[in-house]
Design an enzyme around this catalytic site. Structure first.
Site, PDB file in Angstrom:
ATOM      1  N   ASP A 111       0.859  -1.180   0.000  1.00 32.37           N
ATOM      2  CA  ASP A 111       0.000   0.000   0.000  1.00 32.37           C
ATOM      3  C   ASP A 111       0.894   1.228   0.000  1.00 32.37           C
ATOM      4  O   ASP A 111       1.952   1.223   0.633  1.00 32.37           O
ATOM      5  CB  ASP A 111      -0.901   0.013   1.240  1.00 32.37           C
ATOM      6  N   ASP A 127      -7.095  -1.280  -4.323  1.00 29.54           N
ATOM      7  CA  ASP A 127      -8.140  -0.895  -3.370  1.00 29.54           C
ATOM      8  C   ASP A 127      -9.083   0.135  -3.989  1.00 29.54           C
ATOM      9  O   ASP A 127     -10.307   0.064  -3.813  1.00 29.54           O
ATOM     10  CB  ASP A 127      -7.524  -0.313  -2.097  1.00 29.54           C
TER      11      ASP A 127
END
Length: 150
Positions: A111, A127
């Site tokens: 991420d 995401d």
């Protein structure tokens, strides 16, 4: 096949973005991209959304694989009935596979998108794709209901 092609594009975009951030920034630094709005801060997420199930990497990997197979089966066996549904499926498949590749190959998801002004978990393009899919499915459901009323 258009849905799968679009999903592949999303997967490539996700994986290339993670690779570029990893090779140029690494885990040690954070880079401001848009002042007071967006940083690139690479982190290892061993969980699911919002770092839930952080100690269940194997379960999440299996879930990603099963979800991918289910989505491909749905796309191939029963073509979507609407534009918004097909776009939603493309984004959902792309996001699921993008994070699934990370889990399978690395044991965690990379991420890197950090929204500065709010205390929100760091996320990635896969995401974002999954959230776009949810919006598309909501639009699709809402449009169907508006047709029924008229």
């Amino acid at each position: 096949m258009k849905i799968i092609s679009y999903s592949i594009f999303i997967i490539l975009l996700d994986q290339v973005s993670k690779f570029l951030v990893l090779t140029t920034l690494g885990f040690e630094r954070s880079k401001n991209i848009i002042p007071n709005l967006l940083n690139f801060s690479l982190v290892k997420n061993k969980g699911a959304a919002f770092s839930l199930f952080s100690n269940a990497t194997n379960l999440l990997t299996i879930t990603s694989i099963l979800a991918t197979l289910l989505l491909i089966s749905i796309i191939l066996k029963s073509p979507p009935k609407s534009y918004w549904n097909s776009i939603g499926l493309a984004y959902l498949l792309g996001g699921t596979v993008g994070n699934g590749i990370d889990r399978l190959l690395k044991g965690y998801v990379l991420d890197f998108l950090e929204l500065v002004p709010i205390n929100f978990p760091i996320f990635n393009l896969a995401d974002v794709s999954i959230n776009i899919a949810i919006i598309c499915f909501i639009i699709d459901l809402t449009k169907d209901k508006s047709r029924i009323k008229h």
